[in-house]
Design an enzyme around this catalytic site. Structure first.
Site, short mmCIF file in Angstrom:
data_model
loop_
_atom_site.label_atom_id
_atom_site.label_comp_id
_atom_site.label_asym_id
_atom_site.label_seq_id
_atom_site.Cartn_x
_atom_site.Cartn_y
_atom_site.Cartn_z
N ARG A 25 0.87 -1.17 0.00
CA ARG A 25 0.00 0.00 0.00
C ARG A 25 0.91 1.23 0.00
O ARG A 25 2.02 1.20 0.53
CB ARG A 25 -0.88 0.03 1.25
CG ARG A 25 -1.79 -1.19 1.43
CD ARG A 25 -2.53 -1.09 2.75
NE ARG A 25 -3.43 -2.22 2.96
CZ ARG A 25 -3.10 -3.33 3.60
NH1 ARG A 25 -1.87 -3.47 4.09
NH2 ARG A 25 -3.98 -4.31 3.74
N HIS A 82 -2.41 2.40 -5.75
CA HIS A 82 -3.02 1.12 -5.40
C HIS A 82 -3.14 0.20 -6.61
O HIS A 82 -3.23 -1.02 -6.45
CB HIS A 82 -4.40 1.36 -4.79
CG HIS A 82 -4.74 0.40 -3.69
ND1 HIS A 82 -4.01 0.33 -2.52
CD2 HIS A 82 -5.72 -0.54 -3.59
CE1 HIS A 82 -4.54 -0.60 -1.74
NE2 HIS A 82 -5.57 -1.15 -2.37
N TYR A 119 -2.20 -18.63 7.41
CA TYR A 119 -1.11 -17.76 6.98
C TYR A 119 0.09 -17.82 7.92
O TYR A 119 1.24 -17.82 7.48
CB TYR A 119 -1.59 -16.29 6.89
CG TYR A 119 -2.65 -16.06 5.85
CD1 TYR A 119 -2.82 -16.90 4.77
CD2 TYR A 119 -3.49 -14.96 5.95
CE1 TYR A 119 -3.79 -16.68 3.82
CE2 TYR A 119 -4.47 -14.72 5.00
CZ TYR A 119 -4.62 -15.58 3.94
OH TYR A 119 -5.58 -15.34 3.00
N HIS A 176 -3.56 -9.41 3.86
CA HIS A 176 -5.01 -9.55 3.92
C HIS A 176 -5.41 -10.70 4.85
O HIS A 176 -6.03 -11.67 4.44
CB HIS A 176 -5.58 -9.81 2.52
CG HIS A 176 -5.70 -8.59 1.69
ND1 HIS A 176 -6.06 -8.61 0.37
CD2 HIS A 176 -5.50 -7.28 1.99
CE1 HIS A 176 -6.08 -7.38 -0.12
NE2 HIS A 176 -5.74 -6.56 0.85
N ARG A 197 -0.54 -2.44 -6.64
CA ARG A 197 -0.81 -3.53 -5.68
C ARG A 197 -1.78 -4.54 -6.31
O ARG A 197 -1.56 -5.75 -6.21
CB ARG A 197 -1.40 -2.92 -4.40
CG ARG A 197 -1.76 -3.90 -3.32
CD ARG A 197 -2.13 -3.08 -2.07
NE ARG A 197 -2.83 -3.84 -1.06
CZ ARG A 197 -2.23 -4.57 -0.11
NH1 ARG A 197 -0.92 -4.65 -0.09
NH2 ARG A 197 -2.95 -5.19 0.80
N LYS A 203 -1.99 -2.19 8.18
CA LYS A 203 -3.17 -1.71 8.88
C LYS A 203 -3.11 -2.10 10.36
O LYS A 203 -2.68 -3.19 10.71
CB LYS A 203 -4.43 -2.31 8.25
CG LYS A 203 -4.72 -1.77 6.86
CD LYS A 203 -6.03 -2.32 6.32
CE LYS A 203 -6.37 -1.73 4.97
NZ LYS A 203 -7.66 -2.25 4.45
#
Length: 300
Positions: free
Chosen positions: A148, A243, A278, A269, A246, A172
Site C-alpha cells: 500500500r 493502489h 497464513y 489480507h 498492488r 493496517k
C-alpha cells in the site's frame, strides 16, 4: 459528537489517492458518511468510540426510514471503508464494523495494468535524475512487493533486510509483516541510494528511505501525481493510482501460478478464518513464490 473535519478530510484524500475512486464515488461515500455522522451527533458518540451495537442501531434506523436493502448495503460498505481507514491511520485499534452484517452484493473489479503497460510506465521514467531514480525505485517496490502507498512512505533503512530478501512493513492497525522483495526492487533501491546518501534529511527523518525534495518523507499525494504524469506520458488511458500497482502485483502473480494463500499473506489480507493458515506458512516458500512467478524477475 460530530465527526471531526480533519478526519473527514483525510478520509476523503484516502479515497482519492489510495482507492482511486471517481469524484462521483467519493461524493457518494462522503454522503453516506454524513448519514453516520448525523447519527453519532444525535447519540453523542465520537467516531473513534463507536461500538457494534451503535452501528446496528444506525442500520436499523436506515431500514426504518424505508431505505432499500441495496442502498443499505452500499452505506454499510462505505462505513466499513471508513473504519478500515481509521484502522490504517491508527485512530482505532479494533474495527467495530468487523461483525456488522451486510447484504451480499457484487464487487467492482479493480483496475489492473498489463505487464506490457507496467514495462512502458517504468521505461518512461528518466533515471538520469535523482527524482527519476527515486520514483523508479518507488514504483518497483509498489509493484514488486504489492505494498500500500501508506506502507511504502513509512519504510525505514532499518526495515530493509536485503541479505534475507525481505522488507519489514507496517500495515493496517500497526501490524507488521515481512514481505519478500524482488531482485528488481532491490536493484532499483540500491541505485536510488546513490542519491539518497547525498541528502541531508530533516531532523527526525534520518532513517526514512524515500524522501521528498524537501528532505522529508515523500507524501502519498506526491507519488499519486507522479504516477498520473508517467501514465499520461506512456499513453496509458486507465484511471490508475498507487493502489493499481498492488492490484497488478496480485493479479500477475496469480496468473503466473502463485499460490493464492501466499499472495494473500504477502498483501497482509489476514482475516479471522485464514489467519491461522497464513501464520504457519514458511517464509522461504513465500519468497520463492515471488521470485519464481513475478514478471519483473524474469529476463526482459
Amino acid at each position: 459528537m460530530e465527526l471531526k473535519d480533519s478526519i473527514r478530510n483525510k478520509y476523503k484524500n484516502y479515497l482519492l489517492l489510495e482507492r482511486s475512486l471517481s469524484a462521483n464515488s467519493i461524493e457518494a461515500y462522503m454522503t453516506d458518511l454524513d448519514k453516520l455522522s448525523g447519527f453519532l451527533f444525535s447519540e453523542s458518540i465520537s467516531a473513534e468510540n463507536v461500538k457494534l451495537d451503535d452501528l446496528q442501531q444506525f442500520v436499523a434506523q436506515l431500514y426504518d426510514l424505508g431505505i432499500g436493502a441495496r442502498s443499505v448495503a452500499r452505506i454499510i460498505s462505505g462505513i466499513k471503508s471508513f473504519y478500515g481507514y481509521l484502522m490504517l491511520d491508527g485512530y482505532i485499534q479494533t474495527d467495530p464494523t468487523e461483525l456488522l452484517e451486510t447484504p451480499k452484493i457484487g464487487l467492482k473489479l479493480p483496475v489492473v495494468l498489463s505487464v506490457d503497460e507496467i514495462n512502458e510506465l517504468m521505461d518512461i521514467i528518466d533515471q538520469s535524475t535523482k527524482e527519476g531514480q527515486r520514483n523508479r525505485a518507488i514504483l518497483e517496490v509498489l509493484y514488486g512487493c504489492g505494498l500500500r502507498i501508506s506502507e511504502l512512505v513509512k519504510i525505514r533503512f532499518s526495515d530493509l533486510a536485503f541479505d534475507e530478501g525481505f522488507i519489514k512493513v507496517e500495515g493496517k492497525g500497526s501490524k507488521q509483516r515481512l514481505v519478500p522483495v524482488s531482485p528488481a526492487a532491490i536493484r532499483e533501491i540500491n541505485s536510488y541510494l546513490f542519491y539518497r546518501r547525498e541528502m541531508t534529511p530533516k531532523k527526525g527523518f534520518e532513517d526514512i528511505l524515500f524522501l521528498s525534495n524537501r528532505a522529508t518523507p515523500i507524501s502519498r499525494i506526491t507519488v499519486f501525481h507522479y504516477i498520473k504524469e508517467y501514465a499520461e506520458k506512456a499513453g496509458i488511458k486507465k484511471n490508475i493510482s498507487p493502489h493499481t500497482f498492488r492490484h497488478s502485483f496480485a493479479t500477475h502473480l496469480l496468473e503466473g501460478g502463485a499460490n493464492i494463500r501466499a499472495i494473500q499473506m504477502m498483501l497482509g489480507h489476514e482475516t479471522i478464518t485464514t489467519t491461522e493458515i497464513y501464520t504457519h506458512m514458511d517464509r522461504e516458500y513465500l519468497r520463492q513464490e515471488i521470485i519464481e512467478h513475478h514478471p519483473r524477475n524474469k529476463p526482459r
